[in-house]
Design an enzyme around this catalytic site. Structure first.
Site, mmCIF file in Angstrom:
data_model
loop_
_atom_site.group_PDB
_atom_site.id
_atom_site.type_symbol
_atom_site.label_atom_id
_atom_site.label_comp_id
_atom_site.label_asym_id
_atom_site.label_seq_id
_atom_site.Cartn_x
_atom_site.Cartn_y
_atom_site.Cartn_z
ATOM 1 N N GLU A 132 53.999 56.285 -2.167
ATOM 2 C CA GLU A 132 54.621 56.399 -0.848
ATOM 3 C C GLU A 132 54.535 55.010 -0.242
ATOM 4 O O GLU A 132 53.576 54.666 0.428
ATOM 5 C CB GLU A 132 53.901 57.448 0.005
ATOM 6 C CG GLU A 132 54.708 57.890 1.211
ATOM 7 C CD GLU A 132 54.581 56.936 2.377
ATOM 8 O OE1 GLU A 132 55.275 55.886 2.372
ATOM 9 O OE2 GLU A 132 53.795 57.223 3.285
ATOM 10 N N GLU A 141 56.594 45.733 5.640
ATOM 11 C CA GLU A 141 55.308 45.677 4.923
ATOM 12 C C GLU A 141 55.479 45.455 3.421
ATOM 13 O O GLU A 141 54.497 45.311 2.706
ATOM 14 C CB GLU A 141 54.430 46.913 5.181
ATOM 15 C CG GLU A 141 53.943 46.996 6.620
ATOM 16 C CD GLU A 141 52.943 48.113 6.852
ATOM 17 O OE1 GLU A 141 52.947 49.100 6.083
ATOM 18 O OE2 GLU A 141 52.148 47.993 7.791
#
Length: 348
Positions: A132, A141
């Site tokens: 995930e 990110e």
């Protein structure tokens, strides 16, 4: 392998950059994992995709990239995987070890602390990668980089990645009240002019929930990635879009979201989910980019533009995004309402 093992981290945190340390430290606290676990769209999609493909998971070696509390590792182990390796840099992996033992998967799950690039896996190759990895605007990110590293170094030929397809979408939105509140505040702060803050506010995208009825244009797919073939260099992209106004309204900016698709057995509909305003809530919400100006649109007016996305040069987990657009308005006063402009944004 008969025992869940979390040894000292394979990565010395003090040797990481300050931004990298901050990123991994943010996942140490249980709160962020609680939010993700309680996101039922997210968590049940992974569980359902694994159950749908349990024949493919049976007796397979699985790598869970960024395993967190170990929930995906335990889903995989419960539904037939021969062995699962979970890798995470944050200290939450110590709790994952306790959870794995508590739930009876110590003989099926090995947990390794460190960056994936630094750990030594107990198997030379894996059959399936689960992760995930998605961030706000999908790519914030930049954890997809790590998944692609895992694919290139550890995945057997013909192996599976869960999920394996993803796409970014956008549409125009009316958000006049909130935009005005955010910008007008700086015009008079306790009697002082703080207007130099306005460009800084516009420069920063907002992650928030957008109501469906605030979307007032058609949507467009910005880009699509296939994790089986995409390269890290592809994640810096330039893409054109076209939106058409669906009603007479102000268009204050664009709202973006992403869709996710998992592999599926032949003949079966894949498990998928969307994080858009039209879909059930997820913790990713949506990402809003306010335009430098407000567009006074009539039904059928168009916005054609280009979005450029690249990692920030100081911190590659942040994103530089530039949106240029041409708004063409019809009608008697169409020329006066038409606009051509651009905005630069930093997701950090």
């Amino acid at each position: 392998m008969s025992k869940t093992a979390v040894k000292d981290s394979a990565t010395e945190k003090t040797k990481l950059s300050e931004s990298e340390q901050h990123y991994f430290n943010s996942y140490d606290h249980y709160g962020i994992h609680e939010e993700m676990l309680q996101d039922t769209v997210r968590t049940l999609s992974y569980r359902n995709a694994i159950i749908q493909n349990k024949d493919l998971f049976k007796d397979k070696i699985v790598l869970d990239v960024g395993c967190g509390t170990g929930i995906l590792s335990m889903f995989a182990a419960k539904h037939g995987a021969k062995h699962v390796i979970g890798v995470d840099m944050s200290s939450i992996i110590e709790m994952a070890k306790e959870l794995v033992e508590l739930n009876g998967f110590s003989d099926k799950i090995t947990l390794l602390r460190g960056k994936l690039e630094d750990v030594h896996l107990p198997f030379p190759k894996v059959d399936i990668i689960i992760s995930e990895w998605m961030g706000y605007f999908l790519l914030y990110e930049s954890m997809m980089d790590t998944v692609l590293y895992a694919r290139d170094h550890y995945l057997v030929e013909g192996g599976l990645i869960f999920p394996d397809k993803c796409s970014i979408h956008l549409a125009g939105l009316e958000d006049s009240q909130y935009k005005d509140e955010k910008l007008n505040y700086w015009q008079d702060v306790y009697g002082f002019d703080y207007s130099p803050f306005v460009p800084l506010v516009l420069h920063e995208p907002i992650v928030d929930t957008v109501e469906r009825n605030n979307v007032n244009t058609t949507s467009d797919k910005l880009i699509e990635f296939d994790l089986n073939t995409v390269k890290i260099s592809d994640l810096a992209f330039k893409s054109n879009f076209k939106l058409t106004a669906k009603r007479q309204d102000m268009i204050n900016g664009i709202v973006t979201w992403f869709d996710i698709v998992f592999p599926a057995p032949k003949g079966k509909r894949p498990v998928e989910f969307s994080t858009g305003p039209h879909a059930p809530y997820t913790h990713w919400k949506q990402t809003i980019f306010y335009f430098p100006d407000d567009l006074d649109a009539e039904t059928g007016d168009t916005i054609e533009g280009e979005l450029v996305c690249s990692p920030n040069e100081k911190n590659n987990r942040d994103l530089n995004i530039k949106i240029s657009y041409k708004f063409e308005s019809n009608g008697i006063d169409g020329n006066s309402r038409s606009r051509k402009n651009e905005g630069s944004y930093l997701m950090h």
